[in-house]
Motif scaffolding. Structure first.
Motif, PDB file in Angstrom:
ATOM      1  N   GLY A  28       9.045   2.790   4.645  1.00 50.57           N
ATOM      2  CA  GLY A  28      10.125   1.818   4.472  1.00 50.57           C
ATOM      3  C   GLY A  28       9.744   0.382   4.713  1.00 50.57           C
ATOM      4  N   LEU A  29       8.597   0.129   5.335  1.00 52.84           N
ATOM      5  CA  LEU A  29       8.214  -1.245   5.658  1.00 52.84           C
ATOM      6  C   LEU A  29       8.134  -2.158   4.433  1.00 52.84           C
ATOM      7  N   PRO A  30       7.541  -1.742   3.320  1.00 53.53           N
ATOM      8  CA  PRO A  30       7.476  -2.657   2.166  1.00 53.53           C
ATOM      9  C   PRO A  30       8.840  -3.101   1.656  1.00 53.53           C
ATOM     10  N   ARG A  86      15.346   5.332   1.174  1.00 51.61           N
ATOM     11  CA  ARG A  86      14.011   5.865   0.867  1.00 51.61           C
ATOM     12  C   ARG A  86      13.597   6.914   1.883  1.00 51.61           C
ATOM     13  N   GLY A  87      13.873   6.663   3.143  1.00 53.26           N
ATOM     14  CA  GLY A  87      13.491   7.620   4.171  1.00 53.26           C
ATOM     15  C   GLY A  87      14.312   8.890   4.125  1.00 53.26           C
ATOM     16  N   LEU A  88      15.555   8.785   3.685  1.00 52.92           N
ATOM     17  CA  LEU A  88      16.419   9.957   3.645  1.00 52.92           C
ATOM     18  C   LEU A  88      15.904  11.013   2.670  1.00 52.92           C
ATOM     19  N   GLY A  89      15.309  10.570   1.580  1.00 52.26           N
ATOM     20  CA  GLY A  89      14.814  11.520   0.599  1.00 52.26           C
ATOM     21  C   GLY A  89      13.320  11.730   0.627  1.00 52.26           C
ATOM     22  N   GLU A  90      12.643  11.166   1.623  1.00 54.57           N
ATOM     23  CA  GLU A  90      11.186  11.285   1.677  1.00 54.57           C
ATOM     24  C   GLU A  90      10.761  12.720   1.986  1.00 54.57           C
ATOM     25  N   TYR A  91       9.680  13.139   1.350  1.00 61.36           N
ATOM     26  CA  TYR A  91       9.213  14.520   1.502  1.00 61.36           C
ATOM     27  C   TYR A  91       7.718  14.578   1.807  1.00 61.36           C
ATOM     28  N   LEU A 127       0.810  -1.225   0.000  1.00 57.91           N
ATOM     29  CA  LEU A 127       0.000   0.000   0.000  1.00 57.91           C
ATOM     30  C   LEU A 127       0.841   1.271   0.000  1.00 57.91           C
ATOM     31  N   PRO A 128       1.929   1.370   0.784  1.00 58.31           N
ATOM     32  CA  PRO A 128       2.740   2.598   0.714  1.00 58.31           C
ATOM     33  C   PRO A 128       3.343   2.862  -0.658  1.00 58.31           C
ATOM     34  N   PHE A 129       3.536   1.817  -1.487  1.00 60.82           N
ATOM     35  CA  PHE A 129       4.027   2.030  -2.839  1.00 60.82           C
ATOM     36  C   PHE A 129       2.979   2.716  -3.708  1.00 60.82           C
ATOM     37  N   THR A 183       2.286   9.905  -1.405  1.00 64.68           N
ATOM     38  CA  THR A 183       2.926  10.207  -0.126  1.00 64.68           C
ATOM     39  C   THR A 183       2.218  11.324   0.632  1.00 64.68           C
ATOM     40  N   ALA A 184       1.665  12.282  -0.101  1.00 62.65           N
ATOM     41  CA  ALA A 184       0.938  13.359   0.575  1.00 62.65           C
ATOM     42  C   ALA A 184      -0.307  12.819   1.272  1.00 62.65           C
ATOM     43  N   VAL A 185      -0.989  11.873   0.633  1.00 59.45           N
ATOM     44  CA  VAL A 185      -2.162  11.261   1.252  1.00 59.45           C
ATOM     45  C   VAL A 185      -1.757  10.491   2.503  1.00 59.45           C
ATOM     46  N   ALA A 186      -0.632   9.778   2.421  1.00 64.81           N
ATOM     47  CA  ALA A 186      -0.140   9.059   3.593  1.00 64.81           C
ATOM     48  C   ALA A 186       0.182  10.022   4.731  1.00 64.81           C
TER      49      ALA A 186
END
Length: 287
Positions: free
Chosen positions: A158-160, A214-219, A109-111, A115-118
């Motif tokens: 990052g879980l997936p 992935r987390g390092l560049g997450e916005y 699901l996170p894929f 990301t804004a919705v999450a």
């Protein structure tokens, strides 16, 4: 007559894609335009900043704080995603239960989720008046608009990576080695430590590296739940946007170049981890 005509028909058969040279050229051209060209432009701009601009950017307290927040939150979130992902992958592979296929689909699901919705959903849940936040806030465990909120968002993202990295390894592992260890009197902890862990450790390290990068560049999923307080909950990708809005292109390029270098280190680690463990296994077999 038909037996003679068959080889000629096969010789006229063509592959759906063009030949090796043309396919390789088109693939490299697409890779160069979409990936390598922007990265090369960023690298050249970063190299052209000069020593004074780099020193000014590196000594900027706000930039240092943003890097600490991003690297710290990404490291903690990758570790949490690794632990949760390992347990989830084990359950999905080793057990059969109602709703297993649904749970397996929800991992991705996170894929699929923007990301804004999450970020908005996580903020609504962990806000002081949210479903979970209203119970955590009186206990002195705030999540939304704090550093812990960034960790929650990055763990969700990052879980997936950790689950999908470990799942194929566990599927191919089988039960034979565990049964052999149990027949020799090994306890569950010994079997886990001496039999299962060495086999899945490369996948675990790869999953951790992927989740960290992935987390390092997450916005998108972070800016809503972080609160974006300078020196406290402001992440590095957000500071890049702020520097661009302030027309501080040198500071934005320097910060982006540092994140790019960190991503390359993660990519290098992802590719080196299987090779290192492969050489180690070969050395054990030789010994």
């Amino acid at each position: 007559m038909s037996a003679i005509a068959l080889p000629s028909r096969l010789s006229r058969w063509r592959r759906p894609l063009p030949g090796f040279g043309l396919s390789l050229g088109l693939g490299f051209a697409w890779l160069g335009i979409v990936v390598l060209l922007p990265l090369a432009a960023l690298t050249l701009n970063a190299a052209g900043l000069g020593g004074a601009a780099w020193l000014r950017a590196l000594h900027d307290p706000r930039m240092q704080a943003a890097l600490k927040v991003s690297f710290g939150a990404a490291s903690i979130a990758a570790l949490l995603a690794l632990l949760a992902g390992a347990l989830l992958a084990w359950v999905l592979v080793r057990y059969r239960f109602p709703g297993r296929r649904l749970l397996d689909a929800l991992v991705d699901l996170p894929f699929a989720l923007p990301t804004a919705v999450a970020g908005i959903a996580l903020t609504a849940i962990y806000a002081p008046n949210g479903w979970i936040g209203r119970w955590l806030e009186p206990l002195g465990l705030p999540v939304a608009y704090h550093f812990s909120g960034i960790v929650v968002a990055l763990t969700f993202i990052g879980l997936p990576f950790t689950v999908r990295t470990m799942q194929p390894i566990l599927e191919t592992l089988g039960h034979e080695q565990e049964e052999a260890a149990a027949s020799l009197g090994a306890s569950r902890w010994t079997t886990l430590r001496r039999v299962i862990l060495p086999e899945v450790l490369p996948a675990m390290l790869t999953g951790f590296s992927l989740a960290f990068a992935r987390g390092l560049g997450e916005y998108g999923s972070v800016i809503f739940i972080a609160g974006n307080k300078p020196y406290l909950t402001e992440i590095a990708p957000l500071l890049i946007t702020i520097r661009l809005e302030e027309y501080d292109y040198g500071g934005a390029i320097a910060l982006a170049a540092l994140l790019l270098a960190a991503s390359f280190v993660c990519l290098l680690a992802i590719n080196l981890i299987p090779l290192l463990f492969h050489h180690e296994r070969e050395a054990r077999h030789v010994a």
